[in-house]
Enzyme design. Structure first.
Site, mmCIF file in Angstrom:
data_model
loop_
_atom_site.group_PDB
_atom_site.id
_atom_site.type_symbol
_atom_site.label_atom_id
_atom_site.label_comp_id
_atom_site.label_asym_id
_atom_site.label_seq_id
_atom_site.Cartn_x
_atom_site.Cartn_y
_atom_site.Cartn_z
ATOM 1 N N ILE A 70 -7.006 -10.485 13.321
ATOM 2 C CA ILE A 70 -7.311 -11.929 13.314
ATOM 3 C C ILE A 70 -6.262 -12.734 14.081
ATOM 4 O O ILE A 70 -6.503 -13.892 14.430
ATOM 5 C CB ILE A 70 -7.467 -12.505 11.882
ATOM 6 C CG1 ILE A 70 -6.214 -12.269 11.023
ATOM 7 C CG2 ILE A 70 -8.717 -11.984 11.216
ATOM 8 C CD1 ILE A 70 -6.145 -13.150 9.789
ATOM 9 N N ILE A 94 -0.319 -8.761 2.900
ATOM 10 C CA ILE A 94 -0.291 -9.117 1.467
ATOM 11 C C ILE A 94 1.016 -8.769 0.761
ATOM 12 O O ILE A 94 1.155 -9.037 -0.427
ATOM 13 C CB ILE A 94 -1.445 -8.436 0.691
ATOM 14 C CG1 ILE A 94 -1.294 -6.902 0.681
ATOM 15 C CG2 ILE A 94 -2.793 -8.857 1.218
ATOM 16 C CD1 ILE A 94 -2.003 -6.261 -0.500
ATOM 17 N N SER A 134 -3.247 -17.549 -3.220
ATOM 18 C CA SER A 134 -2.494 -16.734 -4.178
ATOM 19 C C SER A 134 -1.886 -17.616 -5.254
ATOM 20 O O SER A 134 -0.953 -18.373 -4.989
ATOM 21 C CB SER A 134 -1.399 -15.975 -3.434
ATOM 22 O OG SER A 134 -0.461 -15.474 -4.357
ATOM 23 N N TYR A 160 5.445 -15.342 2.280
ATOM 24 C CA TYR A 160 4.019 -15.082 1.993
ATOM 25 C C TYR A 160 3.397 -16.285 1.278
ATOM 26 O O TYR A 160 2.328 -16.769 1.663
ATOM 27 C CB TYR A 160 3.900 -13.816 1.138
ATOM 28 C CG TYR A 160 2.538 -13.578 0.519
ATOM 29 C CD1 TYR A 160 1.516 -12.968 1.242
ATOM 30 C CD2 TYR A 160 2.276 -13.955 -0.805
ATOM 31 C CE1 TYR A 160 0.263 -12.746 0.663
ATOM 32 C CE2 TYR A 160 1.043 -13.739 -1.386
ATOM 33 C CZ TYR A 160 0.037 -13.130 -0.654
ATOM 34 O OH TYR A 160 -1.193 -12.908 -1.234
ATOM 35 N N VAL A 203 0.032 -3.231 -10.172
ATOM 36 C CA VAL A 203 0.630 -2.395 -11.218
ATOM 37 C C VAL A 203 -0.428 -1.530 -11.915
ATOM 38 O O VAL A 203 -0.132 -0.389 -12.299
ATOM 39 C CB VAL A 203 1.436 -3.283 -12.217
ATOM 40 C CG1 VAL A 203 0.547 -4.267 -12.937
ATOM 41 C CG2 VAL A 203 2.211 -2.455 -13.199
ATOM 42 N N VAL A 204 -1.655 -2.022 -12.028
ATOM 43 C CA VAL A 204 -2.684 -1.216 -12.698
ATOM 44 C C VAL A 204 -2.981 0.042 -11.873
ATOM 45 O O VAL A 204 -3.086 1.155 -12.414
ATOM 46 C CB VAL A 204 -3.984 -2.036 -12.923
ATOM 47 C CG1 VAL A 204 -5.091 -1.172 -13.507
ATOM 48 C CG2 VAL A 204 -3.705 -3.220 -13.841
ATOM 49 N N ARG A 284 13.390 -6.383 -10.994
ATOM 50 C CA ARG A 284 13.477 -6.650 -9.551
ATOM 51 C C ARG A 284 13.808 -8.114 -9.334
ATOM 52 O O ARG A 284 13.247 -8.982 -10.011
ATOM 53 C CB ARG A 284 12.132 -6.336 -8.899
ATOM 54 C CG ARG A 284 11.879 -4.857 -8.843
ATOM 55 C CD ARG A 284 10.450 -4.658 -8.465
ATOM 56 N NE ARG A 284 10.249 -3.368 -7.866
ATOM 57 C CZ ARG A 284 9.070 -2.882 -7.554
ATOM 58 N NH1 ARG A 284 7.988 -3.587 -7.776
ATOM 59 N NH2 ARG A 284 8.954 -1.703 -7.018
HETATM 60 N N1 LIG Z 1 -4.704 -8.344 -4.964
HETATM 61 C C1 LIG Z 1 -4.262 -9.455 -5.544
HETATM 62 O O1 LIG Z 1 -3.866 -9.449 -6.717
HETATM 63 C C2 LIG Z 1 -4.243 -10.762 -4.785
HETATM 64 C C3 LIG Z 1 -3.690 -11.888 -5.407
HETATM 65 C C4 LIG Z 1 -3.667 -13.088 -4.717
HETATM 66 C C5 LIG Z 1 -4.226 -13.182 -3.444
HETATM 67 N N2 LIG Z 1 -4.740 -12.072 -2.852
HETATM 68 C C6 LIG Z 1 -5.297 -12.209 -1.511
HETATM 69 O O2 LIG Z 1 -6.587 -11.601 -1.469
HETATM 70 C C7 LIG Z 1 -6.820 -11.076 -0.169
HETATM 71 C C8 LIG Z 1 -7.239 -9.620 -0.238
HETATM 72 O O3 LIG Z 1 -6.177 -8.878 -0.818
HETATM 73 P P1 LIG Z 1 -6.329 -7.356 -1.274
HETATM 74 O O4 LIG Z 1 -5.562 -7.202 -2.544
HETATM 75 O O5 LIG Z 1 -7.760 -6.958 -1.219
HETATM 76 O O6 LIG Z 1 -5.478 -6.630 -0.148
HETATM 77 P P2 LIG Z 1 -5.886 -5.529 0.950
HETATM 78 O O7 LIG Z 1 -4.636 -5.169 1.677
HETATM 79 O O8 LIG Z 1 -6.646 -4.423 0.298
HETATM 80 O O9 LIG Z 1 -6.862 -6.349 1.887
HETATM 81 C C9 LIG Z 1 -6.427 -7.062 3.024
HETATM 82 C C10 LIG Z 1 -7.299 -6.631 4.188
HETATM 83 O O10 LIG Z 1 -6.948 -7.397 5.330
HETATM 84 C C11 LIG Z 1 -6.856 -6.526 6.445
HETATM 85 N N3 LIG Z 1 -5.930 -7.117 7.418
HETATM 86 C C12 LIG Z 1 -4.574 -7.279 7.277
HETATM 87 N N4 LIG Z 1 -4.076 -7.853 8.382
HETATM 88 C C13 LIG Z 1 -5.116 -8.073 9.220
HETATM 89 C C14 LIG Z 1 -5.238 -8.629 10.530
HETATM 90 N N5 LIG Z 1 -4.160 -9.074 11.186
HETATM 91 N N6 LIG Z 1 -6.464 -8.701 11.103
HETATM 92 C C15 LIG Z 1 -7.553 -8.242 10.452
HETATM 93 N N7 LIG Z 1 -7.510 -7.693 9.213
HETATM 94 C C16 LIG Z 1 -6.303 -7.609 8.618
HETATM 95 C C17 LIG Z 1 -6.353 -5.207 5.891
HETATM 96 O O11 LIG Z 1 -6.632 -4.091 6.714
HETATM 97 C C18 LIG Z 1 -7.102 -5.157 4.559
HETATM 98 O O12 LIG Z 1 -8.354 -4.526 4.699
HETATM 99 C C19 LIG Z 1 -5.537 -11.306 0.629
HETATM 100 O O13 LIG Z 1 -5.688 -12.498 1.376
HETATM 101 C C20 LIG Z 1 -4.494 -11.497 -0.448
HETATM 102 O O14 LIG Z 1 -3.417 -12.277 0.017
HETATM 103 C C21 LIG Z 1 -4.763 -10.866 -3.492
#
Ligand SMILES: NC(=O)c1ccc[n+]([C@@H]2O[C@H](COP(=O)([O-])OP(=O)(O)OC[C@H]3O[C@@H](n4cnc5c(N)ncnc54)[C@H](O)[C@@H]3O)[C@@H](O)[C@H]2O)c1
Length: 328
Positions: A70, A94, A134, A160, A203-204, A284
């Site tokens: 992106i 992330i 987030s 972040y 963590v899960v 941490r």
């Molecule tokens: N998992 C959580 O608890 C949590 C909490 C708060 C916010 N989020 C947000 O939710 C979203 C999804 O998180 P997730 O936990 O599924 O993580 P994830 O790493 O599984 O998903 C992120 C996806 O984005 C893709 N990606 C990363 N950089 C990219 C780039 N430059 N161009 C195109 N694709 C790219 C990765 O390959 C991945 O498939 C993120 O925006 C994250 O910040 C997640």
């Protein structure tokens, strides 16, 4: 076909950035099940095509995958060409620690990459952007109230968190000045199948793998730190509901319930029949002491509330990781 939270009679074409990731791929499956056509944009930096196995096996042209960063302006052309009704923007760097070590790299994806997505959305006349914000990092380490409401001061303490906040601020600008509708979801600690068990977060997933290996998981600190664990299917439901409602709003997507890491460990150890205690390591630096997000605004505006209990969600997550181990 009006299903739970589905506006699919009106908007049927979605583009999901980060759709090969943990949350994104769960959302893709949900959208496809409801009859949407879905484009995924993902560079596979942390996501994987294995997460899209079901989507890619679909016989008709309901789904297409675009391997693209992106941060590249090519994403603007792609969005203009595909003309989705809704963009779910989840692609992100992330890892909070990576953002601390390399803030420029983090901002390149999480700010500049987001801007490419928003510019594409304006150029393509997209009806709505739903953005994965987030909650844990937005409100900082010491929110005045827990569970935290959206009205709390925003005080991110990592690059972040700053970048996620900035992307949300840009969406406010695009809504006010450029007519692009949006909703920002402030996600709590999302867990469930497909989460990466090798990362720093999740963590899960990390405990699942250790317990299934019959190894003692590590708890950093004394385990009294709290988190708001919300199941990934519930989160996908919030994204779908936000397609038609909640314009211009920041909405918490959490349970409002604080669970200590020790309580989580106890539930998971019980479900896996593991009788040994966790290992304990020094806390941490920079870790949140307490975190929980009040979801009442999301209920009011998009009719969302969490529907999966932690026991049920953790059991399903353990089943998933068990299945993965069986096929290795
Ligand atoms: N998992 C959580 O608890 C949590 C909490 C708060 C916010 N989020 C947000 O939710 C979203 C999804 O998180 P997730 O936990 O599924 O993580 P994830 O790493 O599984 O998903 C992120 C996806 O984005 C893709 N990606 C990363 N950089 C990219 C780039 N430059 N161009 C195109 N694709 C790219 C990765 O390959 C991945 O498939 C993120 O925006 C994250 O910040 C997640």
């Amino acid at each position: 076909m009006a299903q739970r939270g589905s506006p699919s009679s009106v908007t049927t074409q979605a583009l999901v950035t980060g759709g090969a990731g943990f949350i994104g791929s769960t959302l893709v499956d949900r959208l496809l099940a409801e009859g949407w056509r879905v484009d995924v944009v993902d560079d596979l930096s942390s996501g994987s095509l294995a997460n899209l196995g079901g989507a890619r096996a679909l016989p008709d042209r309901k789904f297409s995958f675009h391997r693209l960063d992106i941060a590249s302006p090519a994403v603007i052309d792609l969005i203009t060409h595909r003309r989705p009704d809704v963009i779910f923007h989840l692609a992100a760097q992330i890892d909070v620690r990576v953002s601390v070590a390399r803030p420029v790299g983090d901002a390149t994806v999480n700010i500049l990459g987001s801007l490419n997505v928003f510019e594409g959305a304006v150029a393509a006349g997209v009806k709505k952007v739903v953005f994965a914000g987030s909650g844990g990092t937005l409100y900082g380490n010491t929110p005045d109230e827990i569970p935290t409401k959206e009205t709390a001061a925003q005080a991110p303490e990592s690059p972040y968190g700053v970048a996620k906040k900035a992307a949300g601020d840009y969406l406010h600008y695009y809504r006010q000045q450029r007519g692009l509708e949006s909703t920002i979801l402030a996600l709590a600690n999302v867990y469930g199948p497909r989460q990466d068990p090798h990362g720093e977060a999740g963590v899960v997933a990390i405990f699942s793998n250790r317990l299934l290996e019959r190894e003692r998981p590590i708890i950093y600190g004394d385990g009294s730190q709290t988190r708001d664990f919300v199941y990934v299917d519930d989160v996908a439901d919030a994204f779908v509901r936000a397609t038609e409602k909640g314009g211009g709003l920041l909405l918490n997507v959490g349970t409002g319930v604080e669970t200590t890491v020790q309580q989580l460990y106890d539930v998971m150890a019980r479900l896996t029949g593991f009788r040994e205690p966790a290992q304990y390591a020094p806390p941490r630096t920079g870790e949140l002491a307490r975190s929980a997000l009040d979801p009442s605004r999301a209920e009011l505006h998009i009719g969302w509330k969490p529907f999966t209990s932690i026991e049920e969600g953790v059991a399903r997550t353990l089943e998933f990781f068990k299945g993965q181990r069986a096929t290795r």
